[in-house]
Design a protein around this motif. Structure first.
Motif, PDB file in Angstrom:
ATOM      1  N   LYS A   1       0.822  -1.210   0.000  1.00 53.21           N
ATOM      2  CA  LYS A   1       0.000   0.000   0.000  1.00 53.21           C
ATOM      3  C   LYS A   1       0.856   1.261   0.000  1.00 53.21           C
ATOM      4  O   LYS A   1       1.779   1.386   0.772  1.00 53.21           O
ATOM      5  CB  LYS A   1      -0.911   0.016   1.239  1.00 53.21           C
ATOM      6  N   GLU A   2       0.527   2.181  -0.892  1.00 59.49           N
ATOM      7  CA  GLU A   2       1.123   3.518  -0.884  1.00 59.49           C
ATOM      8  C   GLU A   2      -0.027   4.502  -0.764  1.00 59.49           C
ATOM      9  O   GLU A   2      -1.161   4.192  -1.144  1.00 59.49           O
ATOM     10  CB  GLU A   2       1.901   3.774  -2.185  1.00 59.49           C
ATOM     11  N   TYR A   3       0.266   5.707  -0.238  1.00 60.01           N
ATOM     12  CA  TYR A   3      -0.822   6.636   0.050  1.00 60.01           C
ATOM     13  C   TYR A   3      -0.647   8.009  -0.584  1.00 60.01           C
ATOM     14  O   TYR A   3       0.474   8.451  -0.825  1.00 60.01           O
ATOM     15  CB  TYR A   3      -0.973   6.805   1.566  1.00 60.01           C
ATOM     16  N   VAL A   4      -1.779   8.649  -0.833  1.00 61.81           N
ATOM     17  CA  VAL A   4      -1.815  10.071  -1.177  1.00 61.81           C
ATOM     18  C   VAL A   4      -2.248  10.765   0.110  1.00 61.81           C
ATOM     19  O   VAL A   4      -3.336  10.500   0.628  1.00 61.81           O
ATOM     20  CB  VAL A   4      -2.847  10.353  -2.303  1.00 61.81           C
ATOM     21  N   LYS A   5      -1.412  11.616   0.643  1.00 61.45           N
ATOM     22  CA  LYS A   5      -1.667  12.223   1.953  1.00 61.45           C
ATOM     23  C   LYS A   5      -2.712  13.326   1.894  1.00 61.45           C
ATOM     24  O   LYS A   5      -2.866  13.991   0.870  1.00 61.45           O
ATOM     25  CB  LYS A   5      -0.362  12.820   2.489  1.00 61.45           C
ATOM     26  N   ASN A   6      -3.407  13.532   3.005  1.00 61.81           N
ATOM     27  CA  ASN A   6      -4.288  14.698   3.124  1.00 61.81           C
ATOM     28  C   ASN A   6      -3.452  15.877   3.627  1.00 61.81           C
ATOM     29  O   ASN A   6      -2.281  15.715   3.971  1.00 61.81           O
ATOM     30  CB  ASN A   6      -5.493  14.391   4.018  1.00 61.81           C
ATOM     31  N   ASN A   7      -4.080  17.065   3.680  1.00 63.31           N
ATOM     32  CA  ASN A   7      -3.290  18.257   4.058  1.00 63.31           C
ATOM     33  C   ASN A   7      -3.284  18.525   5.566  1.00 63.31           C
ATOM     34  O   ASN A   7      -2.918  19.605   6.008  1.00 63.31           O
ATOM     35  CB  ASN A   7      -3.774  19.490   3.272  1.00 63.31           C
ATOM     36  N   GLY A   8      -3.720  17.538   6.362  1.00 71.15           N
ATOM     37  CA  GLY A   8      -3.647  17.676   7.821  1.00 71.15           C
ATOM     38  C   GLY A   8      -4.780  18.493   8.422  1.00 71.15           C
ATOM     39  O   GLY A   8      -5.692  18.926   7.710  1.00 71.15           O
ATOM     40  N   ALA A   9      -4.714  18.708   9.740  1.00 77.82           N
ATOM     41  CA  ALA A   9      -5.778  19.415  10.465  1.00 77.82           C
ATOM     42  C   ALA A   9      -5.809  20.882  10.043  1.00 77.82           C
ATOM     43  O   ALA A   9      -4.771  21.451   9.752  1.00 77.82           O
ATOM     44  CB  ALA A   9      -5.521  19.302  11.967  1.00 77.82           C
ATOM     45  N   PRO A  10      -6.966  21.535  10.029  1.00 74.52           N
ATOM     46  CA  PRO A  10      -8.275  20.985  10.380  1.00 74.52           C
ATOM     47  C   PRO A  10      -9.079  20.421   9.209  1.00 74.52           C
ATOM     48  O   PRO A  10     -10.113  19.816   9.436  1.00 74.52           O
ATOM     49  CB  PRO A  10      -9.002  22.220  10.949  1.00 74.52           C
ATOM     50  N   THR A  11      -8.600  20.596   7.953  1.00 75.55           N
ATOM     51  CA  THR A  11      -9.499  20.202   6.840  1.00 75.55           C
ATOM     52  C   THR A  11      -9.273  18.768   6.345  1.00 75.55           C
ATOM     53  O   THR A  11     -10.189  18.163   5.802  1.00 75.55           O
ATOM     54  CB  THR A  11      -9.380  21.183   5.640  1.00 75.55           C
ATOM     55  N   PHE A  12      -8.051  18.231   6.476  1.00 77.14           N
ATOM     56  CA  PHE A  12      -7.755  16.859   6.051  1.00 77.14           C
ATOM     57  C   PHE A  12      -8.135  16.608   4.594  1.00 77.14           C
ATOM     58  O   PHE A  12      -8.627  15.547   4.222  1.00 77.14           O
ATOM     59  CB  PHE A  12      -8.452  15.838   6.974  1.00 77.14           C
ATOM     60  N   HIS A  13      -7.914  17.629   3.787  1.00 83.21           N
ATOM     61  CA  HIS A  13      -8.333  17.563   2.387  1.00 83.21           C
ATOM     62  C   HIS A  13      -7.371  16.734   1.534  1.00 83.21           C
ATOM     63  O   HIS A  13      -6.164  16.793   1.712  1.00 83.21           O
ATOM     64  CB  HIS A  13      -8.437  18.991   1.836  1.00 83.21           C
ATOM     65  N   ILE A  14      -7.933  15.962   0.596  1.00 84.49           N
ATOM     66  CA  ILE A  14      -7.123  15.223  -0.379  1.00 84.49           C
ATOM     67  C   ILE A  14      -7.119  16.038  -1.674  1.00 84.49           C
ATOM     68  O   ILE A  14      -8.187  16.358  -2.207  1.00 84.49           O
ATOM     69  CB  ILE A  14      -7.723  13.819  -0.663  1.00 84.49           C
ATOM     70  N   ASN A  15      -5.965  16.375  -2.152  1.00 82.16           N
ATOM     71  CA  ASN A  15      -5.851  17.133  -3.398  1.00 82.16           C
ATOM     72  C   ASN A  15      -5.739  16.152  -4.574  1.00 82.16           C
ATOM     73  O   ASN A  15      -4.761  15.416  -4.665  1.00 82.16           O
ATOM     74  CB  ASN A  15      -4.621  18.050  -3.309  1.00 82.16           C
ATOM     75  N   PRO A  16      -6.726  16.150  -5.490  1.00 74.81           N
ATOM     76  CA  PRO A  16      -6.704  15.191  -6.603  1.00 74.81           C
ATOM     77  C   PRO A  16      -5.402  15.246  -7.401  1.00 74.81           C
ATOM     78  O   PRO A  16      -4.896  14.217  -7.851  1.00 74.81           O
ATOM     79  CB  PRO A  16      -7.880  15.609  -7.475  1.00 74.81           C
ATOM     80  N   GLU A  17      -4.854  16.445  -7.547  1.00 72.23           N
ATOM     81  CA  GLU A  17      -3.609  16.611  -8.324  1.00 72.23           C
ATOM     82  C   GLU A  17      -2.446  15.806  -7.739  1.00 72.23           C
ATOM     83  O   GLU A  17      -1.525  15.423  -8.464  1.00 72.23           O
ATOM     84  CB  GLU A  17      -3.220  18.093  -8.411  1.00 72.23           C
ATOM     85  N   ASP A  18      -2.483  15.562  -6.428  1.00 78.30           N
ATOM     86  CA  ASP A  18      -1.406  14.797  -5.789  1.00 78.30           C
ATOM     87  C   ASP A  18      -1.309  13.367  -6.322  1.00 78.30           C
ATOM     88  O   ASP A  18      -0.266  12.723  -6.204  1.00 78.30           O
ATOM     89  CB  ASP A  18      -1.591  14.763  -4.258  1.00 78.30           C
ATOM     90  N   TYR A  19      -2.421  12.881  -6.898  1.00 76.51           N
ATOM     91  CA  TYR A  19      -2.390  11.526  -7.470  1.00 76.51           C
ATOM     92  C   TYR A  19      -1.379  11.442  -8.624  1.00 76.51           C
ATOM     93  O   TYR A  19      -0.754  10.413  -8.820  1.00 76.51           O
ATOM     94  CB  TYR A  19      -3.782  11.090  -7.951  1.00 76.51           C
TER      95      TYR A  19
END
Ligand SMILES: *Cc1c(COP(=O)(O)O)cnc(C)c1O
Length: 367
Positions: free
Chosen positions: A117-135
């Motif tokens: 498993k490899e991961y695309v990280k979220n941007n942390g607190a408080p929003t924990f957003h996943i940026n599609p471009e990071d894929y």
């Protein structure tokens, strides 16, 4: 006999796991006469998804159209749909790229399939957003056999732009599995636009299905041979679901809930407005913050509530005060003992019910 459960009848239930799987009265009645074992198999010719009486074949064709996919089969749940894709597409040791906000069942399915498993990280607190471009960058770095995106995660209720991830996967030529456990059945999913190769759904979570558990795996027909491959000895039995999946009343529940699900997704904007209204009221109070995207576009929401924790420290019921107080108000669904933060859902409730819910939280803030 077990004590009767009346949560849906007697309470406003805000447990995120349960609000979108609540059955309507027709669904409840229909389940009842199919409650006995293998009752859906009276007229089976070998494949559950092709049974014509009850007409599962037609139902699944309609669902394929509804989702914008080529073919759909029943699974026992969303996790089994994910596992079927992982297990048929990947060899042991292959890499799979997953978003950090994934559900634990994605990790477990990947582990059982023996992939890395490899991961695309979220941007942390408080929003924990996943940026599609990071894929894009992570696909280049990890060279995955499969990309998985949690369309809406169950922790924060964040929505990720699946169209953008779909486009990146097509550019990079990597198969794309979209986990719609918290989206399909609530909002419109149009895979003609998203372009995912696989869509995993949870019907007991988001399609008004009771009478057991039920998932769906909808696919792009390009992968038919691999993912829906049948047994060498039993030509009608799909290997990845061990021949047949949900052979019980939950399939009957979907047959009866689907017409209303098809209608309710059109009113998703009302649900989003209600969620926004509720959040804005909650966070106008000191000591209550939202975790996850703001503005928030989904009924699943996570509040950090230091104020409730402060009250718990002084209250005779300690951390249980909130659950106990809400119970008296006819509200349930928050984990007993939790006051630092909690998740909830406003799905399916009227503005009037949500006003009552908010007023009850206001009263709890004054305890
Ligand atoms: C609930 C959930 C699941 C599991 O769904 P089942 O149908 O019970 O397997 C998977 N993924 C996400 C994001 C979920 O929220």
């Amino acid at each position: 006999m077990t004590e009767t459960r009346c949560f849906e009848e007697d309470y406003i239930n805000i447990n995120p796991l349960q609000t979108g799987g609540k059955t309507n009265s027709d669904t409840r009645k229909s389940i009842d006469s199919y409650i006995d074992g293998y009752s859906v198999c009276d007229f089976c010719a070998g494949s559950l998804h092709k049974i014509k009486k009850p007409d599962f074949e037609k139902l699944l064709n309609e669902i394929s159209q509804f989702l914008g996919c080529d073919e759909t089969i029943f699974t026992n749940g969303c996790r089994e749909a994910k596992f079927a894709v992982l297990n048929s597409l990947c060899e042991k040791g292959d890499t799979v790229l997953i978003d950090e906000n994934r559900h634990y069942s994605t990790d477990v399915a990947a582990e059982l399939a023996g992939v890395k498993k490899e991961y695309v990280k979220n941007n942390g607190a408080p929003t924990f957003h996943i940026n599609p471009e990071d894929y894009r960058k992570r696909i280049d770095e990890t060279k995955p056999k499969l990309v998985i995106l949690t369309h809406v995660d169950g922790n924060y209720g964040n929505i990720v732009d699946a169209e953008k991830v779909g486009k990146i996967c097509r550019e990079k030529n990597v198969p794309f599995l979209l986990n719609t456990a918290y989206s399909s059945g609530r909002m419109v999913i149009d895979n003609k636009k998203i372009g995912a190769d696989f869509i995993a759904c949870s019907c007991h979570k988001s399609w008004g299905v009771g009478g057991g558990t039920l998932g769906l795996l909808a696919i792009n027909k390009k992968f038919d041979d691999k993912v829906f491959k049948t047994s060498v000895d039993y030509k009608k039995k799909i290997l990845q679901i061990l021949g047949c999946s949900a052979r019980g009343s939950s399939t009957i529940a979907l047959l009866n809930s689907f017409p209303s699900v098809r209608e309710r997704v059109k009113k998703w904007n009302v649900e989003v407005d209600n969620a926004k209204w509720f959040i804005d009221n909650m966070i106008s109070n000191e000591g209550i913050q939202l975790l996850g995207d703001y503005p928030h576009m989904h009924d699943v929401m996570h509040f950090e509530t230091p104020k409730f924790d402060e009250i718990a420290n002084k209250h005779k019921d300690k951390g249980y005060f909130l659950h106990k107080f809400l119970d008296k108000k006819g509200i349930t669904g928050i984990i007993p003992g939790r006051t630092k933060s909690f998740k909830m859902s406003t799905y399916g409730y009227s503005r009037k019910q949500l006003e009552y819910l908010y007023e009850s939280f206001l009263e709890a803030l004054k305890l």
